[in-house]
Design an enzyme around this catalytic site. Structure first.
Site, PDB file in Angstrom:
ATOM      1  N   ASP A  62      -9.212  -0.434   7.996  1.00  0.00           N
ATOM      2  CA  ASP A  62      -9.695   0.651   8.852  1.00  0.00           C
ATOM      3  C   ASP A  62     -10.197   0.095  10.171  1.00  0.00           C
ATOM      4  O   ASP A  62     -10.750  -1.013  10.226  1.00  0.00           O
ATOM      5  CB  ASP A  62     -10.840   1.399   8.153  1.00  0.00           C
ATOM      6  N   ARG A  67      -6.436   0.905  -4.136  1.00  0.00           N
ATOM      7  CA  ARG A  67      -5.469   0.369  -3.181  1.00  0.00           C
ATOM      8  C   ARG A  67      -5.556  -1.145  -3.111  1.00  0.00           C
ATOM      9  O   ARG A  67      -6.648  -1.727  -3.158  1.00  0.00           O
ATOM     10  CB  ARG A  67      -5.653   0.990  -1.797  1.00  0.00           C
ATOM     11  N   ARG A 104       0.838  -1.204   0.000  1.00  0.00           N
ATOM     12  CA  ARG A 104       0.000   0.000   0.000  1.00  0.00           C
ATOM     13  C   ARG A 104       0.867   1.247   0.000  1.00  0.00           C
ATOM     14  O   ARG A 104       1.702   1.443   0.877  1.00  0.00           O
ATOM     15  CB  ARG A 104      -0.896  -0.001   1.247  1.00  0.00           C
ATOM     16  N   ASP A 133      -6.789  -1.887   2.208  1.00  0.00           N
ATOM     17  CA  ASP A 133      -7.065  -0.788   3.141  1.00  0.00           C
ATOM     18  C   ASP A 133      -7.627  -1.451   4.394  1.00  0.00           C
ATOM     19  O   ASP A 133      -8.513  -2.304   4.298  1.00  0.00           O
ATOM     20  CB  ASP A 133      -8.106   0.152   2.516  1.00  0.00           C
TER      21      ASP A 133
END
Ligand code: ADP
Ligand code: MG
Length: 295
Positions: free
Chosen positions: A230, A225, A216, A228
């Site tokens: 989160d 991407r 990334r 990811d």
């Protein structure tokens, strides 16, 4: 229900209680003074462990209880093998060790007291107290570059190898259209429920190091991407700093996260439509989830 305790509703804390092991004598090298580093110092530990007593109350069997004498003996054996300068470091290491060894314990409070009579010539005592807990966290994984299914799989496997992290449950895989920049490939998304002894910032650092290891690059915000990760929710934690905003600001806005959270057992009530999807109110967990947890 506030955002900080929404995730706690996944726990089935039917009869929360606390056991204590107090005044446990320890001998270990701990201190910054020269005389403290030469020979083991005597310390006393007070340990309080919170756990759900429902099972042991139902059956009256030692196997279902958190064994406080084992708590004391493990504390003694662990402390003997350590060499720290600070009481705080010893308390933290002990706390993590005991949380790993006693999966029933949801949180532990440890107080270490130094018996300083030998070198202070008086009755002064110093102590340090620290609380540690196992927390639930929900991560949102997404990929829209390369082999997206493989990337989600690899990120999940890597998260399972992070020390002090234990994945408990995965949502189903969702395919979603990009939200903020629409000229890019479709996303594969999945949410992961895990249990961790790490702090939210420590967990974020681990997530970002997996993102980096998987290629990334942060070139353009909201761009394509390979992965990811989160942090959507973290038990007992709310933050609005730029480095870490929890609950994740997109949580109430992104329909796929709402559906993935529902897969994990968190039921969510839609309120009204918003620009990006459906605005939602987090209301709590389906009761049947708790039974599926492994401890
Ligand atoms: P996005 O996920 O919004 O596309 P990035 O993954 O590039 O953006 O993250 C940008 C920054 O957001 C990171 O440097 C991180 O410190 C910060 N951040 C704030 N809150 C969170 C959160 N809940 N989860 C992940 N990153 C977060
Ligand atoms: Mg991110």
């Amino acid at each position: 229900m506030g955002p900080d305790d929404i995730i706690s509703s996944l726990r089935n804390g039917a009869r929360m209680g606390r056991v204590f092991a107090e005044h446990v004598p320890l001998h270990c090298i701990c201190g910054v003074r020269e005389e403290e580093r030469r020979e083991p110092l005597s310390l006393f530990a007070d340990i309080a462990a919170n756990y759900d007593m429902a099972q042991c109350l139902a059956g009256d069997r030692i196997e279902d209880a958190l064994d406080y004498s084992a708590l004391a003996s493990q504390t003694v054996t662990f402390a003997e093998k350590t060499q720290f300068r600070l009481l705080e470091k010893l308390a933290d290491a002990l706390c993590r060790h005991l949380l790993i060894s006693f999966p029933r314990a949801l949180s532990l409070q440890i107080r270490l007291q130094k018996n300083t009579a030998k070198w202070s010539g008086g009755g002064t005592s110093f102590s340090c107290s620290l609380t540690g807990r196992r927390s639930l966290a929900i991560l949102g994984l997404g990929s829209n570059l390369g082999d997206r299914g493989c990337a989600i799989e690899e990120a999940t496997e890597r998260l399972a190898t992070v020390p002090h992290c234990r994945p408990l449950r995965r949502s189903s895989l969702h395919r979603t259209a990009p939200l903020l920049r629409t000229d890019q490939p479709e996303f594969f998304n999945e949410a992961l429920l895990l249990e961790t002894l790490l702090s939210p910032m420590e967990l974020l650092a681990e997530m970002q190091s997996i993102e980096r290891a998987m290629g990334r690059l942060r070139i353009e915000r909201y761009g394509p991407r390979p992965i990811d990760i989160d942090l959507l929710l973290f038990e007992g934690f709310v933050s609005s700093s730029a480095a870490l905003t929890v609950p994740h600001p997109g949580l109430r806005l992104r329909r796929f996260w709402i559906e993935e959270l529902a897969d994990l057992g968190l039921s969510i009530v839609p309120q009204s439509d918003s620009v990006l999807g459906q605005r939602c109110e987090l209301v709590g967990a389906h009761r049947d989830f708790a039974g599926r947890r492994s401890n």
